[in-house]
Design a protein around this motif. Sequence first.
Motif, PDB file in Angstrom:
ATOM      1  N   TRP A 178       0.835  -1.194   0.000  1.00  0.00           N
ATOM      2  CA  TRP A 178       0.000   0.000   0.000  1.00  0.00           C
ATOM      3  C   TRP A 178       0.873   1.249   0.000  1.00  0.00           C
ATOM      4  N   PHE A 179       0.366   2.314  -0.618  1.00  0.00           N
ATOM      5  CA  PHE A 179       0.954   3.651  -0.457  1.00  0.00           C
ATOM      6  C   PHE A 179      -0.211   4.631  -0.525  1.00  0.00           C
ATOM      7  N   LEU A 180      -0.715   5.013   0.647  1.00  0.00           N
ATOM      8  CA  LEU A 180      -2.000   5.705   0.753  1.00  0.00           C
ATOM      9  C   LEU A 180      -1.839   7.120   1.298  1.00  0.00           C
ATOM     10  N   GLU A 181      -2.537   8.029   0.649  1.00  0.00           N
ATOM     11  CA  GLU A 181      -2.588   9.403   1.143  1.00  0.00           C
ATOM     12  C   GLU A 181      -3.096   9.403   2.586  1.00  0.00           C
ATOM     13  N   GLY A 182      -2.446  10.194   3.435  1.00  0.00           N
ATOM     14  CA  GLY A 182      -2.894  10.296   4.823  1.00  0.00           C
ATOM     15  C   GLY A 182      -2.245   9.253   5.711  1.00  0.00           C
ATOM     16  N   THR A 183      -2.036   8.046   5.184  1.00  0.00           N
ATOM     17  CA  THR A 183      -1.383   6.990   5.956  1.00  0.00           C
ATOM     18  C   THR A 183       0.125   6.983   5.687  1.00  0.00           C
ATOM     19  N   HIS A 184       0.487   6.987   4.407  1.00  0.00           N
ATOM     20  CA  HIS A 184       1.901   6.869   4.033  1.00  0.00           C
ATOM     21  C   HIS A 184       2.491   8.146   3.449  1.00  0.00           C
ATOM     22  N   PHE A 185       1.650   9.031   2.968  1.00  0.00           N
ATOM     23  CA  PHE A 185       2.157  10.319   2.482  1.00  0.00           C
ATOM     24  C   PHE A 185       1.052  11.365   2.594  1.00  0.00           C
ATOM     25  N   ARG A 186       1.449  12.625   2.474  1.00  0.00           N
ATOM     26  CA  ARG A 186       0.482  13.719   2.524  1.00  0.00           C
ATOM     27  C   ARG A 186       0.534  14.526   1.236  1.00  0.00           C
ATOM     28  N   ARG A 187      -0.651  14.795   0.715  1.00  0.00           N
ATOM     29  CA  ARG A 187      -0.752  15.505  -0.550  1.00  0.00           C
ATOM     30  C   ARG A 187      -0.077  16.877  -0.475  1.00  0.00           C
TER      31      ARG A 187
ATOM     32  N   LYS B 254       2.428  17.753   1.500  1.00  0.00           N
ATOM     33  CA  LYS B 254       3.829  17.712   1.913  1.00  0.00           C
ATOM     34  C   LYS B 254       4.721  16.971   0.920  1.00  0.00           C
ATOM     35  N   HIS B 255       4.167  15.952   0.279  1.00  0.00           N
ATOM     36  CA  HIS B 255       4.971  15.104  -0.596  1.00  0.00           C
ATOM     37  C   HIS B 255       4.680  15.433  -2.061  1.00  0.00           C
ATOM     38  N   SER B 256       5.734  15.731  -2.810  1.00  0.00           N
ATOM     39  CA  SER B 256       5.556  16.057  -4.229  1.00  0.00           C
ATOM     40  C   SER B 256       5.095  14.809  -4.977  1.00  0.00           C
ATOM     41  N   PRO B 257       4.312  14.986  -6.055  1.00  0.00           N
ATOM     42  CA  PRO B 257       3.863  13.819  -6.835  1.00  0.00           C
ATOM     43  C   PRO B 257       5.035  13.015  -7.374  1.00  0.00           C
ATOM     44  N   ASP B 258       6.144  13.692  -7.716  1.00  0.00           N
ATOM     45  CA  ASP B 258       7.332  12.998  -8.206  1.00  0.00           C
ATOM     46  C   ASP B 258       7.862  12.029  -7.143  1.00  0.00           C
ATOM     47  N   ALA B 259       7.927  12.489  -5.889  1.00  0.00           N
ATOM     48  CA  ALA B 259       8.410  11.632  -4.801  1.00  0.00           C
ATOM     49  C   ALA B 259       7.415  10.506  -4.518  1.00  0.00           C
ATOM     50  N   VAL B 260       6.109  10.796  -4.617  1.00  0.00           N
ATOM     51  CA  VAL B 260       5.096   9.756  -4.395  1.00  0.00           C
ATOM     52  C   VAL B 260       5.252   8.647  -5.438  1.00  0.00           C
ATOM     53  N   GLY B 261       5.491   9.048  -6.694  1.00  0.00           N
ATOM     54  CA  GLY B 261       5.685   8.059  -7.764  1.00  0.00           C
ATOM     55  C   GLY B 261       6.913   7.198  -7.518  1.00  0.00           C
ATOM     56  N   TRP B 262       8.036   7.857  -7.195  1.00  0.00           N
ATOM     57  CA  TRP B 262       9.284   7.112  -6.949  1.00  0.00           C
ATOM     58  C   TRP B 262       9.114   6.148  -5.785  1.00  0.00           C
ATOM     59  N   LYS B 263       8.628   6.684  -4.661  1.00  0.00           N
ATOM     60  CA  LYS B 263       8.627   5.901  -3.422  1.00  0.00           C
ATOM     61  C   LYS B 263       7.624   4.752  -3.472  1.00  0.00           C
ATOM     62  N   SER B 264       6.499   4.952  -4.171  1.00  0.00           N
ATOM     63  CA  SER B 264       5.495   3.883  -4.228  1.00  0.00           C
ATOM     64  C   SER B 264       6.102   2.622  -4.848  1.00  0.00           C
ATOM     65  N   LEU B 265       6.990   2.791  -5.823  1.00  0.00           N
ATOM     66  CA  LEU B 265       7.650   1.627  -6.431  1.00  0.00           C
ATOM     67  C   LEU B 265       8.863   1.188  -5.601  1.00  0.00           C
ATOM     68  N   ALA B 266       9.666   2.158  -5.147  1.00  0.00           N
ATOM     69  CA  ALA B 266      10.927   1.830  -4.459  1.00  0.00           C
ATOM     70  C   ALA B 266      10.685   0.984  -3.215  1.00  0.00           C
ATOM     71  N   ARG B 267       9.638   1.305  -2.443  1.00  0.00           N
ATOM     72  CA  ARG B 267       9.414   0.561  -1.203  1.00  0.00           C
ATOM     73  C   ARG B 267       8.949  -0.862  -1.464  1.00  0.00           C
ATOM     74  N   ALA B 268       8.231  -1.070  -2.574  1.00  0.00           N
ATOM     75  CA  ALA B 268       7.841  -2.445  -2.922  1.00  0.00           C
ATOM     76  C   ALA B 268       9.061  -3.212  -3.435  1.00  0.00           C
ATOM     77  N   LEU B 269       9.955  -2.523  -4.148  1.00  0.00           N
ATOM     78  CA  LEU B 269      11.185  -3.163  -4.639  1.00  0.00           C
ATOM     79  C   LEU B 269      12.078  -3.604  -3.488  1.00  0.00           C
ATOM     80  N   SER B 270      11.995  -2.902  -2.373  1.00  0.00           N
ATOM     81  CA  SER B 270      12.804  -3.245  -1.213  1.00  0.00           C
ATOM     82  C   SER B 270      12.497  -4.663  -0.713  1.00  0.00           C
ATOM     83  N   ASP B 271      11.246  -5.103  -0.888  1.00  0.00           N
ATOM     84  CA  ASP B 271      10.895  -6.476  -0.500  1.00  0.00           C
ATOM     85  C   ASP B 271      11.563  -7.504  -1.409  1.00  0.00           C
ATOM     86  N   VAL B 272      11.741  -7.148  -2.679  1.00  0.00           N
ATOM     87  CA  VAL B 272      12.459  -8.033  -3.605  1.00  0.00           C
ATOM     88  C   VAL B 272      13.940  -8.082  -3.217  1.00  0.00           C
TER      89      VAL B 272
END
Lengths: 336, 336
Positions: free
Chosen positions: A56-65, A67-85
């Motif tokens: 999951w990467f959810l507004e309010g839970t994991h990021f704030r509209r 505070k967090h730029s859309p560019d960072a939201v895009g990067w991090k939503s994938l990067a954190r799932a890749l960390s499990d790999v």
Amino acid sequence: MRHGSKNENSILKRIFARGADSAQNLPGRAVRLGIGDDAALFRPQRAHETILTCDWFLEGTHFRRDKHSPDAVGWKSLARALSDVAAMGGVPRCFLLSLALPESHTGPWLDAFLGGLRRASRKFACTLAGGDTTRRREILISVTVVGEIRSTRAVLRSGARAGDIIYVTGRLGEAELGLRILMRSKTPPRSSNPLLIKHLYPEPRLAVGQWLAQERLATSMMDLSDGLSSDLARLCAASGVSALVDSALLPVVRPSKAGRGPAFDPLQLALHGGDDYELLFTVRPSRLNMLPKTLHGVPLTAIGRITEQRGLVLLKQAERERQLHPGGWDPFRNTR
Amino acid sequence: MRHGSKNENSILKRIFARGADSAQNLPGRAVRLGIGDDAALFRPQRAHETILTCDWFLEGTHFRRDKHSPDAVGWKSLARALSDVAAMGGVPRCFLLSLALPESHTGPWLDAFLGGLRRASRKFACTLAGGDTTRRREILISVTVVGEIRSTRAVLRSGARAGDIIYVTGRLGEAELGLRILMRSKTPPRSSNPLLIKHLYPEPRLAVGQWLAQERLATSMMDLSDGLSSDLARLCAASGVSALVDSALLPVVRPSKAGRGPAFDPLQLALHGGDDYELLFTVRPSRLNMLPKTLHGVPLTAIGRITEQRGLVLLKQAERERQLHPGGWDPFRNTR
């Protein structure tokens, strides 16, 4: 209720157009069919297992509209799932994106989001293979990553044995400190601050994880997403062992002008800070000589050892040992 | 803020306990490692491609907490994602569950939800392999299904050619009518109503899809999730063709006392009603003799043919032809 030009077809097409170029770079063209059909088709490699993980990467839970730029939201939503790999020792192949957005965010916000997502997709060679979009008042993201690893080589959480030495990559607590800096800034803080970068643009430790799995050096491994105190307890529970961590050995955050504040406590940050996406792993004492001090530029630090009792994490501090309770991020316990 | 006993670990354990038994029944034990590690490990079959699809199932958008039982939410969240695997002709293997819940729903609601999910998981031989849970004011679900199909056998949307005959499975518009019955009932309606069952407990047409792919009978295929008018337009766009549908041939809803209301129009329901999860496919005229009238108890009905112009869907009604515009469900156009 009609909204005119924007509809699901056109949004999917834009996502596809932005994601498609990364597919060309993929070794072996693992994705035969991308967005635009009922499902994606992936060609697995022989003698490999497929790694599957969703986040999951959810507004309010994991990021704030706000505070967090859309560019960072895009990067991090994938990067954190890749960390499990990375934590299994695997190689990422492709991902699926479930995205819910307000109508107002289907223009520039979506473009910037896809920009950050695409850079992460290229950097970590993980192609967008499919997805589902819908409209929603809040921004909701769920990313599923598909990776691969040679059969029997995956490093599980359950392999730690008494006597193994506990290691972490990088420094612990940096991302939490970056989050605090972001939260207390009234204006957007300088993006060159490394603590902020660690929070906004985490780098999954894929190369380190792959090397540890290839060399069969790690007896157990997981990624640090919720904080050392919570995650090490999970590794101990999965392996049926305990751990003794030496506080003097922890690679804590270095004090800096930007990061220091009234609540600045490097040890607490290292023990309980979330979102670092570093690796936590264990190594047999007889194989320690194989481990370099840094690998692909990432420091590897011994922080303690595995012991025999079951399920306890002890912290040694100033010659005393005390039990360390999980104090990291838990969505059913914490509210951020 | 602390909430005591319920935390993410315990919720994952309960989901695992409920999902685990279905793993035992899986042919070939495709999932080597389930919930409880950083990621799941899946063993792909030789000479097969992996099918990947994800689907949102969101409170307020796709279901209502006050109208849909948790058992039905559990069943349908998996069944609708499985329908995408059916549409490729594939065999489901395992799924990942991303679940966000209010604290108040981690008791009996979650148990009933997992009950419905488990029944679907068993019935369609698709094992829970992993997931992610978090707390949220609203109930959010995203399901990723992993399936398999022998290499080169997957049926795409893009294979329809001029002259092909267009088929659908089952009856169209039943689920939409079931939804209307549910919405206008002040008390929970009788669950034995087949229209309601079609809406609440859809059955993905896996056996039909697999047979069509094995026999190489379908030149193109997709599932009907948003309504024939919207979905057929997508199939035509993907194949670069047009379609002519004969309204007299459509397998429309049979009038029944329960279903008939002021807005009861079987043709409109068949053209634009969503959520049927029937299959839409095309067959070469030379191979029509291979097609039975019903397959595994599911009727197969010819409804028209593919023509040469690009991207148009025409409807023949009372000897007249008119253009049929997409009028089905689109989350960026409709509000439910």
